[in-house]
Design an enzyme around this catalytic site. Structure first.
Site, PDB file in Angstrom:
ATOM      1  N   GLU A  52      -5.537  -5.094  10.667  1.00  0.00           N
ATOM      2  CA  GLU A  52      -4.517  -4.065  10.845  1.00  0.00           C
ATOM      3  C   GLU A  52      -4.780  -3.278  12.137  1.00  0.00           C
ATOM      4  O   GLU A  52      -5.522  -2.281  12.110  1.00  0.00           O
ATOM      5  CB  GLU A  52      -4.539  -3.082   9.683  1.00  0.00           C
ATOM      6  CG  GLU A  52      -4.232  -3.691   8.342  1.00  0.00           C
ATOM      7  CD  GLU A  52      -3.637  -2.643   7.413  1.00  0.00           C
ATOM      8  OE1 GLU A  52      -2.525  -2.853   6.926  1.00  0.00           O
ATOM      9  OE2 GLU A  52      -4.275  -1.607   7.189  1.00  0.00           O
TER      10      GLU A  52
ATOM     11  N   LYS B  32       0.076   4.239  -0.267  1.00  0.00           N
ATOM     12  CA  LYS B  32      -0.571   5.430   0.318  1.00  0.00           C
ATOM     13  C   LYS B  32      -0.350   6.635  -0.612  1.00  0.00           C
ATOM     14  O   LYS B  32      -0.341   6.467  -1.819  1.00  0.00           O
ATOM     15  CB  LYS B  32      -0.046   5.684   1.730  1.00  0.00           C
ATOM     16  CG  LYS B  32      -0.070   4.419   2.586  1.00  0.00           C
ATOM     17  CD  LYS B  32       0.139   4.686   4.040  1.00  0.00           C
ATOM     18  CE  LYS B  32       0.185   3.366   4.789  1.00  0.00           C
ATOM     19  NZ  LYS B  32       0.085   3.508   6.207  1.00  0.00           N
TER      20      LYS B  32
ATOM     21  N   GLU C 210      -6.849   4.742   7.891  1.00  0.00           N
ATOM     22  CA  GLU C 210      -6.555   6.138   7.534  1.00  0.00           C
ATOM     23  C   GLU C 210      -7.741   6.780   6.825  1.00  0.00           C
ATOM     24  O   GLU C 210      -7.878   8.007   6.823  1.00  0.00           O
ATOM     25  CB  GLU C 210      -5.270   6.202   6.698  1.00  0.00           C
ATOM     26  CG  GLU C 210      -4.051   5.959   7.576  1.00  0.00           C
ATOM     27  CD  GLU C 210      -2.824   5.452   6.852  1.00  0.00           C
ATOM     28  OE1 GLU C 210      -2.762   5.519   5.613  1.00  0.00           O
ATOM     29  OE2 GLU C 210      -1.913   4.949   7.552  1.00  0.00           O
TER      30      GLU C 210
ATOM     31  N   GLY D 143       2.507   1.887  10.795  1.00  0.00           N
ATOM     32  CA  GLY D 143       3.499   2.946  10.654  1.00  0.00           C
ATOM     33  C   GLY D 143       4.257   3.277  11.932  1.00  0.00           C
ATOM     34  O   GLY D 143       4.933   4.306  12.003  1.00  0.00           O
TER      35      GLY D 143
ATOM     36  N   ASN E 111       0.876  -1.181   0.000  1.00  0.00           N
ATOM     37  CA  ASN E 111       0.000   0.000   0.000  1.00  0.00           C
ATOM     38  C   ASN E 111       0.910   1.227   0.000  1.00  0.00           C
ATOM     39  O   ASN E 111       1.510   1.553   1.022  1.00  0.00           O
ATOM     40  CB  ASN E 111      -0.882  -0.031   1.259  1.00  0.00           C
ATOM     41  CG  ASN E 111      -1.685   1.247   1.435  1.00  0.00           C
ATOM     42  OD1 ASN E 111      -1.782   2.068   0.522  1.00  0.00           O
ATOM     43  ND2 ASN E 111      -2.273   1.422   2.616  1.00  0.00           N
TER      44      ASN E 111
ATOM     45  N   HIS F  59      -9.597   1.149   5.082  1.00  0.00           N
ATOM     46  CA  HIS F  59      -8.315   1.357   5.770  1.00  0.00           C
ATOM     47  C   HIS F  59      -8.536   2.352   6.901  1.00  0.00           C
ATOM     48  O   HIS F  59      -9.312   3.299   6.770  1.00  0.00           O
ATOM     49  CB  HIS F  59      -7.272   1.885   4.774  1.00  0.00           C
ATOM     50  CG  HIS F  59      -5.882   1.852   5.320  1.00  0.00           C
ATOM     51  ND1 HIS F  59      -5.422   2.767   6.239  1.00  0.00           N
ATOM     52  CD2 HIS F  59      -4.858   0.987   5.093  1.00  0.00           C
ATOM     53  CE1 HIS F  59      -4.176   2.476   6.555  1.00  0.00           C
ATOM     54  NE2 HIS F  59      -3.804   1.394   5.871  1.00  0.00           N
TER      55      HIS F  59
ATOM     56  N   SER G  58       3.317  -2.565  10.421  1.00  0.00           N
ATOM     57  CA  SER G  58       4.762  -2.621  10.671  1.00  0.00           C
ATOM     58  C   SER G  58       5.389  -3.970  10.303  1.00  0.00           C
ATOM     59  O   SER G  58       6.283  -4.449  10.999  1.00  0.00           O
ATOM     60  CB  SER G  58       5.078  -2.238  12.125  1.00  0.00           C
ATOM     61  OG  SER G  58       4.718  -0.887  12.350  1.00  0.00           O
TER      62      SER G  58
HETATM   63  C1  PEP Z   1      -0.857   0.054   6.186  1.00  0.00           C
HETATM   64  O1  PEP Z   1      -1.018   1.248   6.227  1.00  0.00           O
HETATM   65  O2  PEP Z   1      -1.675  -0.668   5.597  1.00  0.00           O
HETATM   66  C2  PEP Z   1       0.320  -0.507   6.840  1.00  0.00           C
HETATM   67  C3  PEP Z   1       0.292  -1.761   7.203  1.00  0.00           C
HETATM   68  O3  PEP Z   1       1.376   0.349   7.061  1.00  0.00           O
HETATM   69  P1  PEP Z   1       2.816  -0.034   7.681  1.00  0.00           P
HETATM   70  O4  PEP Z   1       3.264  -1.316   7.042  1.00  0.00           O
HETATM   71  O5  PEP Z   1       3.689   1.127   7.316  1.00  0.00           O
HETATM   72  O6  PEP Z   1       2.618  -0.192   9.153  1.00  0.00           O
END
Ligand code: PEP
Length: 257
Positions: free
Chosen positions: A168, A12, A95, A174, A10, A93, A214
């Site tokens: 998630e 973003k 976000e 992040g 992703n 998601h 992460s």
């Molecule tokens: C995400 O935003 O879907 C995600 C898993 O981000 P990260 O791997 O940076 O934690």
């Protein structure tokens, strides 16, 4: 894992045409990792350019509107992303739920629009740190998913192929700190129970559940060893071919050819 591990990047709001070389490198590396299904969700503007060149990876969108078209300035429909070459869309998601006020009902409407447009969906779910610390994570995620996924009588007959759940935890996205393998195992088992309850053993028992938050080359192997982790949704570590494919490597050995 009964299916090939599904490793989805992703990007973003990262990536201009300068990033096309990275997408090419990911595609080339994916040709050596056929035991893993590699996919990339770049910003809308890069869907078509990456799709046009990709030989192995599939390309998807990070969101879509729930209507087919109309007076929705700045929005983009499921049919439009499909037309640009997207094969899947990430929905719900955190976000978007948090930053754009997306409710479970809206996410469900988007899921139905995306499935009707022939796309696969990756349905995200996950709890905040407060919810986890108060011991309500499993109940929260169950309720969120139930309200965000299509009801059984409107679900596609090939749901297992077309619907992937991404667990998630918001506090792991992040931050550099992934959920513990015990927490992932517990949540994936609960999500599996819910999918079977909603859609039956044949579809609900087979749909993929992937983990996001992460994931990096350094922790990927232990996460993929957790029962019923069918792959990963990767944010930051998907921005370079080296780290993204380091994760893919942890999910499946390179193919000899
Ligand atoms: C995400 O935003 O879907 C995600 C898993 O981000 P990260 O791997 O940076 O934690």
């Amino acid at each position: 894992m009964t299916r090939r591990p599904y490793i989805v990047g992703n990007w973003k709001m990262h990536g201009t045409r300068a990033m096309l070389s990275e997408a090419r490198a990911i595609d080339r590396a994916a040709q050596r990792h056929m035991k893993v299904e590699v996919a990339l969700a770049p910003p809308f503007t890069l869907i078509h350019p990456i799709h046009r060149e990709a030989e192995q990876i599939s390309v998807g969108a990070q969101d879509c509107h729930h209507e087919d078209g109309g007076a929705f300035t700045g929005d983009i429909s499921a049919a439009m992303v499909a037309d640009a070459g997207a094969k899947f869309v990430i929905l719900g998601h955190s976000e978007r739920r948090q930053g754009h006020g997306e409710t479970d009902g809206l996410v469900r409407a988007k899921a139905q629009a995306a499935l009707a447009a022939g796309l696969r969906i990756i349905m995200c779910c996950g709890e905040t740190i407060d919810i986890r610390e108060s011991g309500r994570a499993v109940a929260f995620v169950g309720k969120q998913l139930k309200a965000s996924l299509p009801p059984a009588d409107e679900a596609p007959a090939d749901l297992a192929e077309r619907v992937t759940i991404a667990y998630e935890p918001i506090w792991a996205i992040g931050t550099g700190t992934a959920a513990t393998t015990d927490d992932i195992a517990e949540m994936h088992a609960e999500i599996r129970k819910l999918l079977v309850e909603l859609y039956g053993e044949e579809q609900g028992g087979e749909a993929r559940i992937i983990y996001g938050g992460s994931v990096k080359p350094e922790n990927a192997a232990e996460i993929f060893a957790v029962p019923d982790v069918g792959g990963a949704l990767v944010g930051g570590a998907s921005l370079t071919a080296d780290s993204f494919m380091g994760i893919a490597l942890a999910a499946g050995e390179p193919t000899d050819h």
